[in-house]
Design a protein around this motif. Structure first.
Motif, PDB file in Angstrom:
ATOM      1  N   ALA A  62       0.867  -1.195   0.000  1.00 29.31           N
ATOM      2  CA  ALA A  62       0.000   0.000   0.000  1.00 29.31           C
ATOM      3  C   ALA A  62       0.892   1.230   0.000  1.00 29.31           C
ATOM      4  CB  ALA A  62      -0.921  -0.008   1.214  1.00 29.31           C
ATOM      5  N   LYS A  64       0.608   4.311  -0.347  1.00 35.19           N
ATOM      6  CA  LYS A  64       0.279   5.575   0.327  1.00 35.19           C
ATOM      7  C   LYS A  64       1.132   5.743   1.585  1.00 35.19           C
ATOM      8  CE  LYS A  64      -4.147   4.380   1.208  1.00 35.19           C
ATOM      9  NZ  LYS A  64      -4.239   2.909   1.063  1.00 35.19           N
ATOM     10  N   ASP A  83      -0.695  -1.540  -4.133  1.00 33.80           N
ATOM     11  CA  ASP A  83      -2.058  -1.071  -3.905  1.00 33.80           C
ATOM     12  C   ASP A  83      -2.017   0.435  -4.071  1.00 33.80           C
ATOM     13  OD1 ASP A  83      -4.702  -0.687  -2.952  1.00 33.80           O
ATOM     14  OD2 ASP A  83      -3.951  -0.397  -0.923  1.00 33.80           O
ATOM     15  N   ARG A 153     -15.039  -4.253  -2.671  1.00 27.83           N
ATOM     16  CA  ARG A 153     -14.573  -4.064  -1.300  1.00 27.83           C
ATOM     17  C   ARG A 153     -15.787  -4.205  -0.385  1.00 27.83           C
ATOM     18  NH1 ARG A 153     -11.029   0.762   1.420  1.00 27.83           N
ATOM     19  NH2 ARG A 153     -11.409   0.201   3.591  1.00 27.83           N
ATOM     20  N   HIS A 203     -10.682  -4.120   3.770  1.00 29.13           N
ATOM     21  CA  HIS A 203      -9.581  -3.522   4.543  1.00 29.13           C
ATOM     22  C   HIS A 203     -10.256  -2.934   5.766  1.00 29.13           C
ATOM     23  CE1 HIS A 203      -5.999  -1.379   5.742  1.00 29.13           C
ATOM     24  NE2 HIS A 203      -6.749  -0.309   5.886  1.00 29.13           N
ATOM     25  N   SER A 206      -6.389   0.135  10.318  1.00 32.81           N
ATOM     26  CA  SER A 206      -4.934   0.222  10.323  1.00 32.81           C
ATOM     27  C   SER A 206      -4.416   0.135  11.757  1.00 32.81           C
ATOM     28  CB  SER A 206      -4.553   1.562   9.695  1.00 32.81           C
ATOM     29  OG  SER A 206      -3.247   1.545   9.206  1.00 32.81           O
ATOM     30  N   GLY A 243      -3.268  -3.433   7.232  1.00 33.64           N
ATOM     31  CA  GLY A 243      -3.750  -3.143   8.569  1.00 33.64           C
ATOM     32  C   GLY A 243      -2.906  -3.639   9.719  1.00 33.64           C
ATOM     33  N   GLU A 288      -2.443  -6.220   1.321  1.00 35.14           N
ATOM     34  CA  GLU A 288      -2.185  -4.794   1.029  1.00 35.14           C
ATOM     35  C   GLU A 288      -1.470  -4.128   2.202  1.00 35.14           C
ATOM     36  OE1 GLU A 288      -6.015  -2.964   0.407  1.00 35.14           O
ATOM     37  OE2 GLU A 288      -6.569  -4.332  -1.207  1.00 35.14           O
ATOM     38  N   PRO A 289      -0.340  -4.626   2.632  1.00 35.44           N
ATOM     39  CA  PRO A 289       0.311  -4.024   3.803  1.00 35.44           C
ATOM     40  C   PRO A 289       1.007  -2.709   3.463  1.00 35.44           C
ATOM     41  CG  PRO A 289       1.694  -5.765   2.925  1.00 35.44           C
ATOM     42  CD  PRO A 289       0.455  -5.742   2.072  1.00 35.44           C
ATOM     43  N   GLY A 290       0.893  -1.753   4.331  1.00 44.12           N
ATOM     44  CA  GLY A 290       1.612  -0.491   4.174  1.00 44.12           C
ATOM     45  C   GLY A 290       2.552  -0.285   5.348  1.00 44.12           C
ATOM     46  N   ARG A 291       1.970   0.053   6.503  1.00 44.14           N
ATOM     47  CA  ARG A 291       2.753   0.374   7.694  1.00 44.14           C
ATOM     48  C   ARG A 291       3.722  -0.747   8.091  1.00 44.14           C
ATOM     49  NH1 ARG A 291       0.462   3.884  11.518  1.00 44.14           N
ATOM     50  NH2 ARG A 291      -1.564   3.236  10.721  1.00 44.14           N
ATOM     51  N   ARG A 327       1.299  12.879  11.876  1.00 51.44           N
ATOM     52  CA  ARG A 327       0.596  11.878  12.682  1.00 51.44           C
ATOM     53  C   ARG A 327       0.277  12.357  14.104  1.00 51.44           C
ATOM     54  NH1 ARG A 327       2.085   7.299  13.881  1.00 51.44           N
ATOM     55  NH2 ARG A 327       0.064   6.372  13.449  1.00 51.44           N
ATOM     56  N   TYR A 331      -3.633  12.658  14.680  1.00 53.99           N
ATOM     57  CA  TYR A 331      -4.221  11.516  15.409  1.00 53.99           C
ATOM     58  C   TYR A 331      -3.771  11.455  16.867  1.00 53.99           C
ATOM     59  CZ  TYR A 331      -3.890   9.894  10.519  1.00 53.99           C
ATOM     60  OH  TYR A 331      -3.911   9.793   9.167  1.00 53.99           O
ATOM     61  N   TYR A 386       3.555   6.839   6.455  1.00 51.69           N
ATOM     62  CA  TYR A 386       2.672   7.998   6.629  1.00 51.69           C
ATOM     63  C   TYR A 386       3.431   9.194   7.201  1.00 51.69           C
ATOM     64  CZ  TYR A 386      -0.584   4.160   5.918  1.00 51.69           C
ATOM     65  OH  TYR A 386      -1.215   3.058   5.411  1.00 51.69           O
ATOM     66  N   MET A 390       2.458  12.212   3.843  1.00 48.96           N
ATOM     67  CA  MET A 390       1.406  13.085   4.368  1.00 48.96           C
ATOM     68  C   MET A 390       1.912  14.503   4.627  1.00 48.96           C
ATOM     69  SD  MET A 390      -0.552  10.498   6.981  1.00 48.96           S
ATOM     70  CE  MET A 390      -1.821  11.672   7.406  1.00 48.96           C
TER      71      MET A 390
HETATM   72  N1  LLP Z   1      -5.467  -0.934   1.869  1.00 44.69           N
HETATM   73  C1  LLP Z   1      -6.334   0.077   1.955  1.00 44.69           C
HETATM   74  C2  LLP Z   1      -7.540   0.038   1.136  1.00 44.69           C
HETATM   75  C3  LLP Z   1      -6.088   1.152   2.826  1.00 44.69           C
HETATM   76  O1  LLP Z   1      -6.966   2.143   2.909  1.00 44.69           O
HETATM   77  C4  LLP Z   1      -4.900   1.157   3.605  1.00 44.69           C
HETATM   78  C5  LLP Z   1      -4.605   2.270   4.511  1.00 44.69           C
HETATM   79  C6  LLP Z   1      -4.019   0.081   3.471  1.00 44.69           C
HETATM   80  C7  LLP Z   1      -4.332  -0.953   2.613  1.00 44.69           C
HETATM   81  C8  LLP Z   1      -2.732  -0.001   4.244  1.00 44.69           C
HETATM   82  O2  LLP Z   1      -2.975  -0.082   5.611  1.00 44.69           O
HETATM   83  P1  LLP Z   1      -1.758  -0.352   6.627  1.00 44.69           P
HETATM   84  O3  LLP Z   1      -1.192  -1.735   6.330  1.00 44.69           O
HETATM   85  O4  LLP Z   1      -0.742   0.694   6.407  1.00 44.69           O
HETATM   86  O5  LLP Z   1      -2.384  -0.275   7.945  1.00 44.69           O
HETATM   87  N2  LLP Z   1      -2.347   7.835   7.992  1.00 44.69           N
HETATM   88  C9  LLP Z   1      -2.744   6.878   9.004  1.00 44.69           C
HETATM   89  C10 LLP Z   1      -3.068   5.529   8.426  1.00 44.69           C
HETATM   90  C11 LLP Z   1      -4.110   5.595   7.329  1.00 44.69           C
HETATM   91  C12 LLP Z   1      -4.365   4.264   6.683  1.00 44.69           C
HETATM   92  C13 LLP Z   1      -5.158   4.445   5.444  1.00 44.69           C
HETATM   93  N3  LLP Z   1      -5.400   3.246   4.712  1.00 44.69           N
HETATM   94  C14 LLP Z   1      -1.641   6.809  10.050  1.00 44.69           C
HETATM   95  O6  LLP Z   1      -0.636   7.502   9.904  1.00 44.69           O
HETATM   96  O7  LLP Z   1      -1.775   6.097  11.048  1.00 44.69           O
END
Ligand code: LLP
Length: 430
Positions: A62, A64, A83, A153, A203, A206, A243, A288-291, A327, A331, A386, A390
């Motif tokens: 992910a 973003k 993603d 979704r 999803h 997070s 997440g 879809e891992p990001g963090r 962040r 948050y 992030y 951001m």
């Molecule tokens: N897939 C979708 C559809 C999402 O909306 C997201 C994150 C992910 C995957 C990746 O999620 P992760 O693995 O990173 O948890 N800015 C916030 C987090 C926003 C997450 C948005 N969506 C923060 O800094 O905590």
């Protein structure tokens, strides 16, 4: 330093990224500066890849969370898909040499232009979030003589009471199609001529430290896949979203479930289900891992400008601000703060770490014991996800530079923005 940031540690009293001293990086590149460890990045990705083993699985990072081209390139070369949530992110994938055939497109508000761009590059799948979007995508694909692969979704509405971190998987969320409407929405999709229904996704939120809600969501998806099969709508992939959380180092916070444990449980559940089905239709699993890929890979270096002591509060005023790392302001997120070159503790005091931006909300950390002096460099840890993505230019502050450390080698992967860059697109009226 701690088990949660394995490639950042003190050597001879100086915090290092791998074998590079962060004090040197601050001198050479200036601050604020994002510093990433290549080894940390690859080992996080490899944890997912090795837990998937030889299974039919795809890890769609992910982006973003951190979309620097050099990060994307390193992950793409490791086999990652992506993603994305905008046409701009797709252009980044292409610029980094990523494979659009491994791209999935998430988001509630895809524009016609975004859809056209993604269709012209034959991305793997659109993760559709509403009936209106199904109709728009069908029209756009038809006008281009294409068929769009889609997944819906689904909002599994997993119990938030026991899992307070879940923010996006609830009924009241703007995301996804309600679980109870999913069958009917799939029927609509299956009847549209320019769509090919290939998968299902969710999803649920997070920074999840426990995998129980993720496994509960999996059960709901499985239930739907079975119901759809009875109607002749056969899905070929299941996308469980991202997440998984990371350990930010806050005292008292639970440790996140490790990737291998979570994926092990998830695959076990999927195997049980598939072996009970006997229809032999294989299912690809997408993540879809990001963090959990980039979070602990980066720190934000910042220099102490002033110490300002007051009756009620002491402020440690640094050169990074909410525009660099949103962040905490957005948050109330807790981020670790560590001196790059710690002093012996005699000057220690309690501080709020704040930036130069003209907002009371501009803080990076509150109530920390620091033994800081003007000129010291601090590292805000677990800032790889992030962070820069951001960042804004509020107060006409250029965004920070980014470097990737590889052992004792350092690569500048994003130059610091200069003030002139920030108003280059603006015009005076004649
Ligand atoms: N897939 C979708 C559809 C999402 O909306 C997201 C994150 C992910 C995957 C990746 O999620 P992760 O693995 O990173 O948890 N800015 C916030 C987090 C926003 C997450 C948005 N969506 C923060 O800094 O905590």
């Amino acid at each position: 330093m701690s088990h949660s940031t394995p490639h950042f540690d003190y050597h001879n009293g100086v915090l290092h990224a791998e074998t590079t001293a962060l004090s040197t990086l601050a001198e050479v590149y200036g601050t604020p500066l994002y510093v990433y460890s290549k080894a940390a990045l690859l080992s996080n990705f490899d944890a997912y890849a090795s837990a998937c083993g030889t299974r039919d699985a795809l890890i769609c990072y992910a982006m973003k969370a951190n979309s620097n081209l050099a990060i994307l390139d390193l992950l793409a070369r490791r086999g990652a898909g992506f993603d994305i949530v905008s046409g701009g992110e797709l252009l980044r994938v292409l610029a980094a040499g990523g494979d659009p055939g491994k791209v999935i497109f998430s988001g509630v508000g895809k524009s016609v232009a975004d859809m056209r761009l993604a269709l012209s590059h034959d991305i793997l799948c659109f993760n559709v979030e509403s009936i209106a979007e199904l109709h728009r995508l069908n029209e756009v694909a038809g006008s281009m003589g294409k068929t769009a692969r889609i997944s819906l979704r689904v909002n599994p509405n997993v119990d938030a009471k026991t899992h307070p971190y879940i923010a996006t998987g609830l009924k009241a969320s703007k995301f996804g199609v309600a679980f109870d409407d999913a069958l009917q929405t799939y029927r609509v999709a299956a009847a549209l001529p320019h769509l090919a229904v290939t998968g299902i996704d969710c999803h649920i939120g997070s920074q999840l430290l426990d995998d129980a809600p993720l496994l509960a969501a999996l059960d709901k998806l499985i239930e739907l896949i079975d119901e759809l099969a009875l109607e002749g709508i056969v899905l070929h992939h299941l996308d469980i979203g991202g997440g998984l959380g990371i350990d930010y180092g806050e005292a008292g916070e639970a440790a996140p479930v490790p990737v291998d444990i979570y994926l092990g449980r998830l695959f076990r559940r999927i195997d049980q289900w598939r072996s009970a089905r006997h229809d032999g239709v294989p299912i690809k699993v997408i993540f879809e891992p990001g963090r959990s890929i980039v979070g602990n890979v980066g720190v934000l270096l910042t220099t102490v400008e002033y110490l300002k002591k007051g009756e009620e509060k002491n402020f440690c005023i640094v050169d990074a601000a909410m525009n660099d790392l949103m962040r905490p302001a957005l948050y109330q997120a807790w981020m670790g703060v560590h001196a790059v070159r710690p002093h012996s503790g005699e000057t220690a005091d309690l501080y709020d770490v704040v930036g130069p931006v003209c907002e009371s909300g501009d803080w990076l950390a509150k109530d920390r014991i620091l033994s800081a002096e003007a000129g010291d460099v601090l590292a805000i840890t677990c800032a790889g996800a992030y962070g820069l993505t951001m960042a804004s230019n509020y107060n006409t502050r250029g965004r920070a530079a980014e470097v990737i450390v590889d052992g004792d080698r350092v690569h500048l992967v994003r130059e610091r923005e200069q003030a002139a860059d920030l108003f280059a697109l603006e015009r005076l009226i004649k």
